[in-house]
Write a protein that holds these residues in place. Sequence first.
Motif, PDB file in Angstrom:
ATOM      1  N   ILE A 179      19.883 -29.159  -8.865  1.00  0.00           N
ATOM      2  CA  ILE A 179      19.415 -27.951  -8.184  1.00  0.00           C
ATOM      3  C   ILE A 179      20.591 -27.394  -7.387  1.00  0.00           C
ATOM      4  O   ILE A 179      21.147 -28.089  -6.531  1.00  0.00           O
ATOM      5  CB  ILE A 179      18.237 -28.237  -7.247  1.00  0.00           C
ATOM      6  N   ILE A 180      20.984 -26.147  -7.664  1.00  0.00           N
ATOM      7  CA  ILE A 180      22.143 -25.541  -7.024  1.00  0.00           C
ATOM      8  C   ILE A 180      21.751 -24.225  -6.361  1.00  0.00           C
ATOM      9  O   ILE A 180      21.217 -23.332  -7.015  1.00  0.00           O
ATOM     10  CB  ILE A 180      23.268 -25.256  -8.043  1.00  0.00           C
ATOM     11  N   ALA A 181      22.039 -24.115  -5.068  1.00  0.00           N
ATOM     12  CA  ALA A 181      21.979 -22.824  -4.394  1.00  0.00           C
ATOM     13  C   ALA A 181      23.388 -22.247  -4.411  1.00  0.00           C
ATOM     14  O   ALA A 181      24.332 -22.887  -3.930  1.00  0.00           O
ATOM     15  CB  ALA A 181      21.493 -22.984  -2.961  1.00  0.00           C
ATOM     16  N   THR A 182      23.551 -21.067  -4.992  1.00  0.00           N
ATOM     17  CA  THR A 182      24.894 -20.487  -5.100  1.00  0.00           C
ATOM     18  C   THR A 182      24.835 -18.978  -5.187  1.00  0.00           C
ATOM     19  O   THR A 182      23.873 -18.399  -5.690  1.00  0.00           O
ATOM     20  CB  THR A 182      25.629 -21.053  -6.332  1.00  0.00           C
ATOM     21  N   HIS A 183      25.909 -18.336  -4.665  1.00  0.00           N
ATOM     22  CA  HIS A 183      26.115 -16.906  -4.869  1.00  0.00           C
ATOM     23  C   HIS A 183      26.969 -16.672  -6.121  1.00  0.00           C
ATOM     24  O   HIS A 183      27.054 -15.551  -6.609  1.00  0.00           O
ATOM     25  CB  HIS A 183      26.837 -16.294  -3.663  1.00  0.00           C
ATOM     26  N   ASP A 184      27.606 -17.723  -6.600  1.00  0.00           N
ATOM     27  CA  ASP A 184      28.571 -17.613  -7.699  1.00  0.00           C
ATOM     28  C   ASP A 184      27.860 -17.764  -9.040  1.00  0.00           C
ATOM     29  O   ASP A 184      28.010 -18.758  -9.739  1.00  0.00           O
ATOM     30  CB  ASP A 184      29.655 -18.680  -7.528  1.00  0.00           C
ATOM     31  N   MET A 185      27.076 -16.778  -9.401  1.00  0.00           N
ATOM     32  CA  MET A 185      26.280 -16.851 -10.619  1.00  0.00           C
ATOM     33  C   MET A 185      27.157 -16.892 -11.875  1.00  0.00           C
ATOM     34  O   MET A 185      26.831 -17.552 -12.858  1.00  0.00           O
ATOM     35  CB  MET A 185      25.342 -15.651 -10.696  1.00  0.00           C
ATOM     36  N   GLU A 186      28.260 -16.171 -11.844  1.00  0.00           N
ATOM     37  CA  GLU A 186      29.145 -16.095 -13.006  1.00  0.00           C
ATOM     38  C   GLU A 186      29.552 -17.481 -13.484  1.00  0.00           C
ATOM     39  O   GLU A 186      29.593 -17.767 -14.684  1.00  0.00           O
ATOM     40  CB  GLU A 186      30.409 -15.297 -12.644  1.00  0.00           C
ATOM     41  N   THR A 187      29.848 -18.354 -12.529  1.00  0.00           N
ATOM     42  CA  THR A 187      30.393 -19.679 -12.844  1.00  0.00           C
ATOM     43  C   THR A 187      29.377 -20.589 -13.513  1.00  0.00           C
ATOM     44  O   THR A 187      29.718 -21.319 -14.442  1.00  0.00           O
ATOM     45  CB  THR A 187      30.904 -20.342 -11.542  1.00  0.00           C
ATOM     46  N   VAL A 188      28.132 -20.532 -13.081  1.00  0.00           N
ATOM     47  CA  VAL A 188      27.212 -21.618 -13.414  1.00  0.00           C
ATOM     48  C   VAL A 188      25.989 -21.199 -14.225  1.00  0.00           C
ATOM     49  O   VAL A 188      25.293 -22.051 -14.785  1.00  0.00           O
ATOM     50  CB  VAL A 188      26.783 -22.327 -12.104  1.00  0.00           C
ATOM     51  N   ILE A 189      25.730 -19.902 -14.354  1.00  0.00           N
ATOM     52  CA  ILE A 189      24.452 -19.489 -14.934  1.00  0.00           C
ATOM     53  C   ILE A 189      24.301 -19.929 -16.389  1.00  0.00           C
ATOM     54  O   ILE A 189      23.194 -20.209 -16.859  1.00  0.00           O
ATOM     55  CB  ILE A 189      24.238 -17.967 -14.789  1.00  0.00           C
ATOM     56  N   CYS A 190      25.411 -20.037 -17.132  1.00  0.00           N
ATOM     57  CA  CYS A 190      25.330 -20.453 -18.533  1.00  0.00           C
ATOM     58  C   CYS A 190      24.815 -21.885 -18.670  1.00  0.00           C
ATOM     59  O   CYS A 190      24.248 -22.254 -19.704  1.00  0.00           O
ATOM     60  CB  CYS A 190      26.699 -20.318 -19.196  1.00  0.00           C
ATOM     61  N   GLU A 191      25.014 -22.705 -17.640  1.00  0.00           N
ATOM     62  CA  GLU A 191      24.615 -24.114 -17.692  1.00  0.00           C
ATOM     63  C   GLU A 191      23.153 -24.320 -17.306  1.00  0.00           C
ATOM     64  O   GLU A 191      22.581 -25.369 -17.574  1.00  0.00           O
ATOM     65  CB  GLU A 191      25.502 -24.946 -16.744  1.00  0.00           C
ATOM     66  N   ALA A 192      22.558 -23.308 -16.661  1.00  0.00           N
ATOM     67  CA  ALA A 192      21.231 -23.489 -16.074  1.00  0.00           C
ATOM     68  C   ALA A 192      20.115 -23.357 -17.109  1.00  0.00           C
ATOM     69  O   ALA A 192      20.211 -22.588 -18.059  1.00  0.00           O
ATOM     70  CB  ALA A 192      21.016 -22.473 -14.959  1.00  0.00           C
ATOM     71  N   THR A 193      19.056 -24.107 -16.888  1.00  0.00           N
ATOM     72  CA  THR A 193      17.850 -23.998 -17.706  1.00  0.00           C
ATOM     73  C   THR A 193      16.780 -23.154 -17.014  1.00  0.00           C
ATOM     74  O   THR A 193      15.817 -22.732 -17.649  1.00  0.00           O
ATOM     75  CB  THR A 193      17.260 -25.387 -17.997  1.00  0.00           C
ATOM     76  N   ARG A 194      16.984 -22.909 -15.703  1.00  0.00           N
ATOM     77  CA  ARG A 194      15.954 -22.219 -14.921  1.00  0.00           C
ATOM     78  C   ARG A 194      16.602 -21.500 -13.747  1.00  0.00           C
ATOM     79  O   ARG A 194      17.564 -22.010 -13.145  1.00  0.00           O
ATOM     80  CB  ARG A 194      14.944 -23.250 -14.424  1.00  0.00           C
ATOM     81  N   LEU A 195      16.093 -20.317 -13.430  1.00  0.00           N
ATOM     82  CA  LEU A 195      16.598 -19.517 -12.314  1.00  0.00           C
ATOM     83  C   LEU A 195      15.430 -19.180 -11.390  1.00  0.00           C
ATOM     84  O   LEU A 195      14.415 -18.629 -11.833  1.00  0.00           O
ATOM     85  CB  LEU A 195      17.245 -18.233 -12.839  1.00  0.00           C
TER      86      LEU A 195
END
Length: 251
Positions: A192-208
């Motif tokens: 679970i990641i709280a971040t403003h840096d969506m560009e970096t990590v969004i491809c890895e996520a299964t859920r937003l």
Amino acid sequence: MPEKIIDIDTLCHTFSDGYVGLKEICLSIYKGEFIILAGKNGSGKSTFLRHLNGLLMPDSGRILVNGREVSKHLVQTRKTVGMVFQDADTQIIGDTVFDEVAFGLENLKFNRAKINETVTRVLEDLNLFHLKDKNPSNLSGGEKRKLAIAGILVMDPEVIVFDEPFSNLDYPGTIQVLSTIVDLNKSGHTIIIATHDMETVICEATRLIIMENARIKQDGKPCDLIRCLESYGIKEPCSSKFGLGIQPWLT
């Protein structure tokens, strides 16, 4: 269907000064998920994360971790849900890298042989063993963030929570930390990641999950929600803006 690991029912929290931190949060988190928690500053992200392992307690509602209420099973909860804070320096107290990672196990009265074995394995897994005798204050930003992760991993958590893990890191440090987080998820940890840096990590996520004004406003697949990010004050990744969808940041 994946096994549920965290169940949150009508969670509310108001601070002593009257500021409302959370309003009626309801959701379930499943084993193996990679969740991004997004929202503007003050939306409630950090307050929510600190409830997951009992650093904050709700005014009403409840959180169950593996079926146990957090408020009644704090020790077990904190073994299950580890948290890595935005400022790694706030978590580092040891004189050496090895001592820092061993600290939690020493507090739990593990025998020395088990401590040495576990710490060595975790440092090797994170490619930090060559730094074992170094003072943590002399590490780079990325190395400090990985050291904080190592201090959590020795406790063998099922869930690892990150609050702005890429904050103030340069490009090499960001690569180090992101690669580590992705590997942890692939090895079975729920992230679970709280971040403003969506560009970096969004491809890895299964859920937003998107928060605003202490409430959950959106919860779904990143590909379904990416185009609405800016309506909540969150920067949309450039690849999406240019019509390329969600592109991997790691190559």
